[in-house]
Design a protein around this motif. Structure first.
Motif, PDB file in Angstrom:
ATOM      1  N   VAL A 115       0.812  -1.007   0.116  1.00 39.84           N
ATOM      2  CA  VAL A 115       0.003  -0.096   0.195  1.00 39.84           C
ATOM      3  C   VAL A 115       0.831   1.187   0.095  1.00 39.84           C
ATOM      4  O   VAL A 115       1.627   1.419   0.914  1.00 39.84           O
ATOM      5  CB  VAL A 115      -0.761  -0.028   1.197  1.00 39.84           C
ATOM      6  CG1 VAL A 115      -1.965   1.159   1.217  1.00 39.84           C
ATOM      7  CG2 VAL A 115      -1.871  -1.225   1.147  1.00 39.84           C
TER       8      VAL A 115
ATOM      9  N   HIS B 189      -5.608  -1.502   7.448  1.00 35.88           N
ATOM     10  CA  HIS B 189      -5.110  -2.400   6.088  1.00 35.88           C
ATOM     11  C   HIS B 189      -4.592  -3.507   6.542  1.00 35.88           C
ATOM     12  O   HIS B 189      -4.452  -4.503   5.794  1.00 35.88           O
ATOM     13  CB  HIS B 189      -4.311  -1.419   5.392  1.00 35.88           C
ATOM     14  CG  HIS B 189      -4.787  -0.427   4.584  1.00 35.88           C
ATOM     15  ND1 HIS B 189      -4.323   0.698   4.108  1.00 35.88           N
ATOM     16  CD2 HIS B 189      -6.280   0.040   4.525  1.00 35.88           C
ATOM     17  CE1 HIS B 189      -5.110   1.708   3.547  1.00 35.88           C
ATOM     18  NE2 HIS B 189      -6.263   1.240   3.668  1.00 35.88           N
TER      19      HIS B 189
ATOM     20  N   ALA C  65      -6.664   1.311  -2.496  1.00 33.81           N
ATOM     21  CA  ALA C  65      -6.489   0.765  -1.249  1.00 33.81           C
ATOM     22  C   ALA C  65      -7.170   1.790  -0.327  1.00 33.81           C
ATOM     23  O   ALA C  65      -7.712   1.120   0.651  1.00 33.81           O
ATOM     24  CB  ALA C  65      -5.122   0.700  -0.783  1.00 33.81           C
TER      25      ALA C  65
ATOM     26  N   PRO D  72     -10.983  -0.127   0.122  1.00 31.46           N
ATOM     27  CA  PRO D  72     -10.075  -1.086   0.800  1.00 31.46           C
ATOM     28  C   PRO D  72     -10.347  -2.789   0.851  1.00 31.46           C
ATOM     29  O   PRO D  72      -9.498  -3.404   0.844  1.00 31.46           O
ATOM     30  CB  PRO D  72      -9.937  -0.613   2.247  1.00 31.46           C
ATOM     31  CG  PRO D  72     -11.300   0.276   2.199  1.00 31.46           C
ATOM     32  CD  PRO D  72     -11.755   0.730   1.072  1.00 31.46           C
TER      33      PRO D  72
END
Length: 326
Positions: A4, A19, A230, A234
Motif C-alpha cells: 500500500v 489495512h 486501497a 479497501p
C-alpha cells in the motif's frame, strides 16, 4: 508482491492497522517524513506504529546523505522493516526543499543518499533494506534510456527494489492531485525495466484500481503498490491478499469487527473516534448501503462520547440495506 503506497494525510498508524486486518501479507508504508523531522521532531508522533502493522516501511524525504543515513538508523531502531526514499512527490513545498520528484534530475545525488543509507543500516544488528519510490521522469521527458540510467546509477549504490509510479511528474503547472491523474501511465516502461534488469525487484504503482488489473501486472513485474484504490475501496486489498496468499474471503462486517479491540483501546487513550473512522469510510464502496455507512460514521464520529457502538450502528444499517437489495 502486494503493498500500500505511502500517502500524505492518509496512511497514518490508524489506517495501517485497518489495512493490516484486510491484508495480512501486504507491505505497508508510512506517510513521507522528512529526515530532518525524524532527527529533530516529535518522534513519538511522527513514527507512531502499532506492532500489529509489521511488516511496515518508513518513507523518508530529503536529499542530504548524512541526514538520511541517520534517519534510516532511527527508523530501524523504532522497529520499521524497510526504509524507502521518496523520489516521486511533485509538490511545490517538496521541490523547494530539493527532494521528491525533482531528484529524478539528480541521479548521482540519489545514489549518494542511497549509498549512505545502505552503509549506515548495514552496520546495525538488524540490517533492513533501503528502497526507492520514483517516477518515470519529470515534465516532458520521454527518454527511456534516461530512466534506465537513473535506475542503474541508484542500483549501483545498493538499492535493489524500486517502486515505479508509472507516470512522469510535472514540476510546474499541475497540482499533486493532478500529478496522480493527468500524466499518462506507461506501464510498459516498468515491464521493460524488469525484463532488462531481472535481478532488480520492480513493483508498479499508479492507476491500479481493481484486483484483475493488479493480477495482470503481476504477470510482468514483481509487485503491485496500490494507492488511492486501497484507501477509497479497501476491500480490494482483502480480495487481493486472499487471491495471492490464500485464506478465506471474509465479509466486510467480519473484518471490521476485528478492529473493535484496537478502537476501544485507542478510545481509552483519549483518541477521538473520528481519527480512526475516517479511514473506514470506503469499506462498503460500490455496495448497497455504502452511502448509509459513510453517513452514519461521518455524522456521528466527531460527537462527544462517540464509541464503538456508532460503528455497530453503521454496520447494522448497511447490512439491512444489503439484505433489502438482495
Amino acid at each position: 508482491m502486494l503493498s500500500v503506497a505511502p500517502m500524505m494525510d492518509w496512511t497514518d498508524s490508524h489506517c495501517r492497522v485497518f489495512h493490516r486486518l484486510l491484508a495480512p501479507h501486504a507491505r505497508l508504508y508510512t506517510e513521507m517524513v522528512h529526515a530532518n523531522a525524524v532527527l529533530q521532531g516529535d518522534r513519538a508522533r511522527l513514527l507512531a506504529r502499532d506492532p500489529v502493522e509489521n511488516p511496515v516501511a518508513l518513507q523518508l524525504g530529503g536529499s542530504e546523505p548524512s541526514l538520511l543515513a541517520q534517519a534510516a538508523c532511527v527508523g530501524q531502531g523504532h522497529g520499521f522493516d524497510e526504509v524507502n526514499l521518496n523520489v516521486g512527490c511533485p509538490s511545490d513545498r517538496v521541490q523547494a526543499g530539493r527532494f521528491g520528484a525533482c531528484l529524478m534530475k539528480e541521479p548521482a545525488l540519489v545514489a549518494d543518499c542511497i549509498g549512505a543509507m545502505v552503509e549506515a543500516v548495514g552496520k546495525l544488528d538488524r540490517p533492513i533494506p533501503v528502497t526507492v519510490k520514483c517516477r518515470l521522469g519529470v515534465d516532458e521527458e520521454n527518454d527511456y534510456g534516461r530512466f534506465l540510467s537513473f535506475i542503474d546509477t541508484v542500483a549501483a549504490a545498493g538499492c535493489h527494489t524500486f517502486f515505479v509510479h508509472a507516470r512522469n511528474a510535472w514540476l510546474q503547472g499541475l497540482s499533486p492531485k493532478e500529478n496522480r491523474e493527468v500524466p499518462p501511465l506507461r506501464y510498459d516502461w516498468a515491464y521493460r525495466l524488469k525484463q532488462e534488469r531481472p535481478a532488480l525487484t520492480i513493483a508498479v504503482n499508479g492507476g491500479i484500481a481493481t484486483q484483475a488489473a493488479a493480477l495482470e501486472h503481476l504477470q510482468k513485474v514483481d509487485g503491485v503498490m496500490l494507492g488511492r484504490a486501497a484507501y477509497h475501496d479497501p476491500y480490494v486489498l482483502h480480495g487481493l491478499d486472499v487471491a495471492l496468499f490464500g485464506g478465506t474471503l471474509q465479509s466486510r462486517a467480519q473484518l471490521l469487527r476485528r478492529l473493535q479491540p484496537y478502537v476501544e483501546a485507542r478510545l481509552q487513550q483519549g483518541v477521538a473516534l473520528k481519527h480512526i473512522t475516517r479511514h473506514l469510510l470506503g469499506l462498503y464502496h460500490g455496495q448497497p448501503g455504502g452511502r448509509a455507512f459513510r453517513q452514519v460514521l461521518s455524522e456521528g464520529a466527531h460527537l462527544p462520547g462517540a464509541d464503538w457502538s456508532l460503528i455497530e450502528q453503521a454496520i447494522g444499517m448497511t447490512e439491512m440495506r444489503v439484505r433489502s437489495a438482495a
